[in-house]
Design a protein around this motif. Structure first.
Motif, PDB file in Angstrom:
ATOM      1  N   ILE A  40      38.173  38.970  32.448  1.00  0.00           N
ATOM      2  CA  ILE A  40      39.089  40.084  32.225  1.00  0.00           C
ATOM      3  C   ILE A  40      40.130  39.653  31.215  1.00  0.00           C
ATOM      4  CG2 ILE A  40      40.530  39.410  34.213  1.00  0.00           C
ATOM      5  CD1 ILE A  40      40.969  42.446  34.697  1.00  0.00           C
ATOM      6  N   ARG A  41      40.421  40.532  30.251  1.00  0.00           N
ATOM      7  CA  ARG A  41      41.415  40.213  29.234  1.00  0.00           C
ATOM      8  C   ARG A  41      42.814  40.162  29.845  1.00  0.00           C
ATOM      9  NH1 ARG A  41      39.142  37.939  24.823  1.00  0.00           N
ATOM     10  NH2 ARG A  41      37.339  39.137  24.150  1.00  0.00           N
ATOM     11  N   TRP A  42      43.734  39.533  29.101  1.00  0.00           N
ATOM     12  CA  TRP A  42      45.088  39.361  29.633  1.00  0.00           C
ATOM     13  C   TRP A  42      45.720  40.697  29.980  1.00  0.00           C
ATOM     14  CZ3 TRP A  42      49.298  41.612  27.359  1.00  0.00           C
ATOM     15  CH2 TRP A  42      49.120  42.116  26.067  1.00  0.00           C
ATOM     16  N   SER A  43      45.394  41.738  29.225  1.00  0.00           N
ATOM     17  CA  SER A  43      45.983  43.051  29.476  1.00  0.00           C
ATOM     18  C   SER A  43      45.311  43.770  30.634  1.00  0.00           C
ATOM     19  CB  SER A  43      45.879  43.914  28.219  1.00  0.00           C
ATOM     20  OG  SER A  43      44.520  44.156  27.926  1.00  0.00           O
ATOM     21  N   GLY A  44      44.146  43.282  31.041  1.00  0.00           N
ATOM     22  CA  GLY A  44      43.394  43.966  32.087  1.00  0.00           C
ATOM     23  C   GLY A  44      42.578  45.136  31.567  1.00  0.00           C
ATOM     24  N   GLY A  45      42.645  45.389  30.258  1.00  0.00           N
ATOM     25  CA  GLY A  45      41.994  46.554  29.726  1.00  0.00           C
ATOM     26  C   GLY A  45      40.508  46.397  29.491  1.00  0.00           C
ATOM     27  N   SER A  46      40.030  45.161  29.385  1.00  0.00           N
ATOM     28  CA  SER A  46      38.608  44.931  29.132  1.00  0.00           C
ATOM     29  C   SER A  46      38.051  43.949  30.154  1.00  0.00           C
ATOM     30  CB  SER A  46      38.405  44.360  27.731  1.00  0.00           C
ATOM     31  OG  SER A  46      38.806  45.291  26.745  1.00  0.00           O
ATOM     32  N   THR A  47      36.905  44.283  30.677  1.00  0.00           N
ATOM     33  CA  THR A  47      36.231  43.408  31.625  1.00  0.00           C
ATOM     34  C   THR A  47      34.804  43.156  31.172  1.00  0.00           C
ATOM     35  OG1 THR A  47      35.603  45.307  32.986  1.00  0.00           O
ATOM     36  CG2 THR A  47      37.624  44.151  33.604  1.00  0.00           C
ATOM     37  N   TYR A  48      34.257  42.040  31.594  1.00  0.00           N
ATOM     38  CA  TYR A  48      32.922  41.621  31.187  1.00  0.00           C
ATOM     39  C   TYR A  48      32.202  41.057  32.413  1.00  0.00           C
ATOM     40  CZ  TYR A  48      35.568  41.657  26.834  1.00  0.00           C
ATOM     41  OH  TYR A  48      36.385  42.011  25.804  1.00  0.00           O
ATOM     42  N   TYR A  49      30.892  41.307  32.479  1.00  0.00           N
ATOM     43  CA  TYR A  49      30.130  40.854  33.639  1.00  0.00           C
ATOM     44  C   TYR A  49      28.786  40.289  33.197  1.00  0.00           C
ATOM     45  CZ  TYR A  49      33.478  43.591  36.313  1.00  0.00           C
ATOM     46  OH  TYR A  49      34.638  44.096  36.856  1.00  0.00           O
ATOM     47  N   ALA A  50      28.325  39.308  33.941  1.00  0.00           N
ATOM     48  CA  ALA A  50      26.949  38.862  33.778  1.00  0.00           C
ATOM     49  C   ALA A  50      26.029  39.964  34.277  1.00  0.00           C
ATOM     50  CB  ALA A  50      26.728  37.583  34.579  1.00  0.00           C
ATOM     51  N   ASP A  51      24.868  40.083  33.675  1.00  0.00           N
ATOM     52  CA  ASP A  51      23.918  41.127  34.081  1.00  0.00           C
ATOM     53  C   ASP A  51      23.558  41.016  35.557  1.00  0.00           C
ATOM     54  OD1 ASP A  51      22.024  41.176  30.951  1.00  0.00           O
ATOM     55  OD2 ASP A  51      23.879  42.195  31.547  1.00  0.00           O
ATOM     56  N   SER A  52      23.532  39.796  36.057  1.00  0.00           N
ATOM     57  CA  SER A  52      23.113  39.574  37.440  1.00  0.00           C
ATOM     58  C   SER A  52      24.094  40.119  38.466  1.00  0.00           C
ATOM     59  CB  SER A  52      22.885  38.077  37.672  1.00  0.00           C
ATOM     60  OG  SER A  52      24.078  37.355  37.425  1.00  0.00           O
ATOM     61  N   VAL A  53      25.340  40.372  38.057  1.00  0.00           N
ATOM     62  CA  VAL A  53      26.346  40.848  39.019  1.00  0.00           C
ATOM     63  C   VAL A  53      26.869  42.231  38.669  1.00  0.00           C
ATOM     64  CG1 VAL A  53      27.024  38.464  39.447  1.00  0.00           C
ATOM     65  CG2 VAL A  53      28.381  39.866  37.887  1.00  0.00           C
ATOM     66  N   LYS A  54      26.467  42.746  37.536  1.00  0.00           N
ATOM     67  CA  LYS A  54      26.974  44.047  37.085  1.00  0.00           C
ATOM     68  C   LYS A  54      26.657  45.131  38.123  1.00  0.00           C
ATOM     69  CE  LYS A  54      26.744  44.160  32.715  1.00  0.00           C
ATOM     70  NZ  LYS A  54      26.264  44.252  31.322  1.00  0.00           N
ATOM     71  N   GLY A  55      27.669  45.921  38.451  1.00  0.00           N
ATOM     72  CA  GLY A  55      27.494  46.970  39.442  1.00  0.00           C
ATOM     73  C   GLY A  55      27.749  46.519  40.864  1.00  0.00           C
ATOM     74  N   ARG A  56      27.848  45.206  41.084  1.00  0.00           N
ATOM     75  CA  ARG A  56      28.091  44.675  42.425  1.00  0.00           C
ATOM     76  C   ARG A  56      29.442  43.971  42.515  1.00  0.00           C
ATOM     77  NH1 ARG A  56      25.011  40.700  44.372  1.00  0.00           N
ATOM     78  NH2 ARG A  56      24.507  39.814  42.327  1.00  0.00           N
TER      79      ARG A  56
END
Length: 123
Positions: free
Chosen positions: A51-67
């Motif tokens: 998660i970016r410092w501002s909280g505005g952008s998040t990123y996930y590994a495909d294996s955990v996306k949606g969970r």
């Protein structure tokens, strides 16, 4: 210098949920992007979420996306990882990390690491 301490790990049945917390001390987290990584026995450390410092952008590994969901509360100097629908393959030591770099998807971008918290999912 930033010190990071993770908590919230434990033993859970498959399909269950856990919420990991990472509390920072030493410096405010507000200027750092934060990430969660995990390492299973015999495997390399892998990216889970960031998660970016501002909280505005998040990123996930495909294996955990949606969970899994990463979030942060800069006022509390804390970052969270909500983990739902846990699977046996989510079993690992989970590490919290902080970076002042632009890159967030790989471990080598991170400057500070916590000691890790064990998550064990029983099948």
């Amino acid at each position: 210098q930033v010190q990071l301490v993770e908590s919230g790990g434990g033993l859970v049945q498959a399909g269950g949920s856990l919420r990991l917390s990472c509390v920072a001390s030493g410096r405010t987290l507000s200027s750092y992007s934060m990430g969660w990584f995990r390492q299973a026995p015999g495997k390399e450390r892998e990216f889970v979420a960031a998660i970016r410092w501002s909280g505005g952008s998040t990123y996930y590994a495909d294996s955990v996306k949606g969970r899994f969901t990463i979030s942060r509360d800069n006022a509390k100097n804390t970052v969270y990882l909500q983990m739902n629908s846990l699977k046996f393959e989510d079993t690992a030591v989970y590490y919290c990390a902080a970076t002042g770099n632009i890159g967030v998807l790989a471990a080598h971008y991170y400057n500070y690491w916590g000691q890790g918290t064990q998550v064990t999912v029983s099948s």
